[in-house]
Write a protein that holds these residues in place. Structure first.
Motif, mmCIF file in Angstrom:
data_model
loop_
_atom_site.group_PDB
_atom_site.id
_atom_site.type_symbol
_atom_site.label_atom_id
_atom_site.label_comp_id
_atom_site.label_asym_id
_atom_site.label_seq_id
_atom_site.Cartn_x
_atom_site.Cartn_y
_atom_site.Cartn_z
ATOM 1 N N GLU A 189 0.817 -1.206 0.000
ATOM 2 C CA GLU A 189 0.000 0.000 0.000
ATOM 3 C C GLU A 189 0.854 1.261 0.000
ATOM 4 O OE1 GLU A 189 -2.907 0.127 3.046
ATOM 5 O OE2 GLU A 189 -3.922 -1.729 2.431
ATOM 6 N N VAL A 190 1.991 1.219 0.693
ATOM 7 C CA VAL A 190 2.782 2.444 0.858
ATOM 8 C C VAL A 190 3.784 2.669 -0.269
ATOM 9 C CG1 VAL A 190 2.533 2.443 3.358
ATOM 10 C CG2 VAL A 190 4.505 1.288 2.325
ATOM 11 N N ARG A 191 4.217 1.581 -0.953
ATOM 12 C CA ARG A 191 5.203 1.741 -2.016
ATOM 13 C C ARG A 191 4.796 1.051 -3.314
ATOM 14 N NH1 ARG A 191 11.070 0.053 -0.509
ATOM 15 N NH2 ARG A 191 11.093 0.154 -2.774
ATOM 16 N N ILE B 21 8.255 -2.707 10.096
ATOM 17 C CA ILE B 21 7.905 -2.593 11.514
ATOM 18 C C ILE B 21 6.447 -3.004 11.708
ATOM 19 C CG2 ILE B 21 7.649 -1.000 13.457
ATOM 20 C CD1 ILE B 21 10.542 -1.641 12.716
ATOM 21 N N GLN B 22 6.237 -4.036 12.516
ATOM 22 C CA GLN B 22 4.907 -4.605 12.689
ATOM 23 C C GLN B 22 3.894 -3.577 13.164
ATOM 24 O OE1 GLN B 22 4.756 -8.345 12.179
ATOM 25 N NE2 GLN B 22 2.783 -7.555 11.566
ATOM 26 N N GLU B 23 4.269 -2.753 14.134
ATOM 27 C CA GLU B 23 3.302 -1.802 14.693
ATOM 28 C C GLU B 23 2.940 -0.686 13.722
ATOM 29 O OE1 GLU B 23 6.044 1.179 17.331
ATOM 30 O OE2 GLU B 23 5.762 -0.846 18.091
ATOM 31 N N LYS B 24 3.671 -0.583 12.606
ATOM 32 C CA LYS B 24 3.344 0.396 11.565
ATOM 33 C C LYS B 24 2.735 -0.270 10.334
ATOM 34 C CE LYS B 24 6.302 4.225 12.774
ATOM 35 N NZ LYS B 24 7.131 5.331 12.254
ATOM 36 N N GLY B 25 2.293 -1.483 10.506
ATOM 37 C CA GLY B 25 1.687 -2.231 9.412
ATOM 38 C C GLY B 25 2.508 -3.431 9.006
ATOM 39 N N GLY B 26 3.841 -3.231 8.933
ATOM 40 C CA GLY B 26 4.753 -4.327 8.635
ATOM 41 C C GLY B 26 4.355 -5.131 7.415
ATOM 42 N N GLU B 27 4.106 -4.445 6.301
ATOM 43 C CA GLU B 27 3.565 -5.135 5.128
ATOM 44 C C GLU B 27 4.473 -6.253 4.624
ATOM 45 O OE1 GLU B 27 1.009 -2.713 2.241
ATOM 46 O OE2 GLU B 27 2.529 -1.289 2.912
ATOM 47 N N PHE B 28 5.784 -6.025 4.600
ATOM 48 C CA PHE B 28 6.665 -7.094 4.113
ATOM 49 C C PHE B 28 6.767 -8.219 5.140
ATOM 50 C CE2 PHE B 28 10.959 -8.919 3.139
ATOM 51 C CZ PHE B 28 10.594 -9.488 1.922
ATOM 52 N N LEU B 29 6.770 -7.867 6.431
ATOM 53 C CA LEU B 29 6.762 -8.914 7.454
ATOM 54 C C LEU B 29 5.513 -9.778 7.322
ATOM 55 C CD1 LEU B 29 8.001 -7.072 10.672
ATOM 56 C CD2 LEU B 29 9.338 -8.354 9.000
ATOM 57 N N SER C 126 3.280 -15.905 3.204
ATOM 58 C CA SER C 126 3.793 -16.645 2.054
ATOM 59 C C SER C 126 4.765 -17.750 2.430
ATOM 60 C CB SER C 126 4.485 -15.688 1.076
ATOM 61 O OG SER C 126 3.590 -14.697 0.610
ATOM 62 N N PHE C 127 5.571 -17.519 3.476
ATOM 63 C CA PHE C 127 6.668 -18.442 3.802
ATOM 64 C C PHE C 127 6.569 -19.018 5.211
ATOM 65 C CE2 PHE C 127 8.525 -14.749 1.375
ATOM 66 C CZ PHE C 127 8.298 -15.309 0.123
ATOM 67 N N ASN C 128 5.567 -18.571 5.979
ATOM 68 C CA ASN C 128 5.419 -18.971 7.379
ATOM 69 C C ASN C 128 6.696 -18.668 8.162
ATOM 70 O OD1 ASN C 128 3.824 -19.823 9.446
ATOM 71 N ND2 ASN C 128 3.905 -22.011 8.962
ATOM 72 N N ALA C 129 7.249 -17.497 7.923
ATOM 73 C CA ALA C 129 8.525 -17.097 8.531
ATOM 74 C C ALA C 129 8.357 -15.818 9.332
ATOM 75 C CB ALA C 129 9.582 -16.878 7.449
ATOM 76 N N GLY C 130 9.005 -15.773 10.492
ATOM 77 C CA GLY C 130 8.966 -14.571 11.319
ATOM 78 C C GLY C 130 7.635 -14.337 11.988
ATOM 79 N N ASN C 131 6.909 -15.415 12.276
ATOM 80 C CA ASN C 131 5.580 -15.251 12.876
ATOM 81 C C ASN C 131 5.634 -14.742 14.303
ATOM 82 O OD1 ASN C 131 5.342 -16.780 10.514
ATOM 83 N ND2 ASN C 131 3.418 -17.674 11.198
ATOM 84 N N GLN C 132 6.783 -14.899 14.937
ATOM 85 C CA GLN C 132 6.956 -14.406 16.299
ATOM 86 C C GLN C 132 8.086 -13.385 16.307
ATOM 87 O OE1 GLN C 132 7.839 -17.906 18.536
ATOM 88 N NE2 GLN C 132 5.937 -18.927 17.982
ATOM 89 N N GLY C 133 7.885 -12.274 17.020
ATOM 90 C CA GLY C 133 8.861 -11.197 17.011
ATOM 91 C C GLY C 133 10.243 -11.613 17.459
#
Length: 275
Positions: free
Chosen positions: A33-35, A117-125, A131-138
């Motif tokens: 959305e942002v880029r 950054i998750q708290e700012k939307g974290g679109e790539f996270l 898509s990859f089930n990666a980084g689900n926990q901070g």
């Protein structure tokens, strides 16, 4: 921009099916959305399975780099060997193009924070999680950056001290970012000390920006952290020049490739946070 137009964006195709991508470094694009549309790379470990969860290492490239920088210097076969031999656990490594103008990469922009950054939307996270089930926990997300990417890594370490499991900065020579990073550090000093996110700084003895232009960013941020009793490691690598490849391919006194040492550092940090 419609989907037909996006199929020729820098000749990068949008990939939606990753079932045949295990053990490879893939380059694609995702919609933000942002880029708008953002090119990215992702390495998926051998035997990757969407049903399993994986830690995530975010790679921030330097000025002039893009989503192809990591793949230019790191071979998937090398990563596969380390995972299959048990040197490191299976991990997903991914990174976006920091800016379409490769000479104007600033990882601290509002748009890039909204992606990372998750708290700012974290679109790539969120994209990596879906898509990859990666980084689900901070506690299972790390950042590794080179040059301007190192400046970005330091920015996220100081501004968001509790969001990542580890931070690694190679060749931080962006002196113009020091004042703002010092400000972020002073503003968040108590939390940085309390969270104690593992941080590793590396600078090469042959870095041309240090030798020829007297860039002091790595040394000054190290001094700032030391003066404020913030635990971190600061490695001066003999013979290493400024390029990302010279950092990754450096051999330590223990005869370990530095790229492997990086991934071990991130893994130790994740395990510490999970205890």
């Amino acid at each position: 921009m419609n989907r037909k137009e996006i199929q020729v964006f820098d000749h990068i195709l949008e990939r939606t099916d990753f079932k045949d991508c295990a053990g490879k470094i893939n380059i694609s694009i995702f919609e933000s959305e942002v880029r708008s549309w953002v090119p990215y790379f992702v390495y998926l470990p051998p035997n990757w399975n969407k049903e399993e969860t994986y830690p995530l290492v975010l790679f921030l490239h330097g000025q002039g780099g893009d989503e192809g920088t990591f793949n230019k210097y790191v071979q998937a076969e090398q990563l596969n060997k380390w995972i299959l031999s048990g040197d490191i656990e299976p991990v997903v490594i991914a990174g976006i193009r920091g800016d379409n103008n490769r000479d104007n990469v600033q990882w601290f922009t509002e748009e890039n924070e909204s992606l990372l950054i998750q708290e700012k939307g974290g679109e790539f996270l969120q994209f990596c999680q879906n898509s990859f089930n990666a980084g689900n926990q901070g506690t299972r997300i790390s950042i590794e950056g080179h040059s301007r990417g190192a400046a970005g890594a330091i920015h996220y370490y100081l501004k968001y001290p509790n969001l990542f499991s580890s931070i690694l900065a190679m060749g931080y020579v962006s002196d113009y970012t020091l004042d703002n990073n010092f400000l972020q550090g002073r503003n968040n000093l108590a939390m940085i000390k309390r969270e104690a996110t593992p941080l590793r700084l590396e600078i090469g003895t042959e870095d041309s920006f240090v030798r020829m232009k007297n860039r002091r960013a790595s040394f000054e941020i190290h001094q700032f952290l030391r003066e404020n009793s913030i635990d971190h490691s600061f490695e001066i690598l003999h013979g290493v020049e400024h390029g990302f490849d010279t950092y990754w391919n450096y051999y330590s006194e223990e005869d370990m490739l530095n790229g492997l040492a990086h991934l071990k550092f991130h893994e130790r940090s994740r395990n510490r946070n999970c205890r």
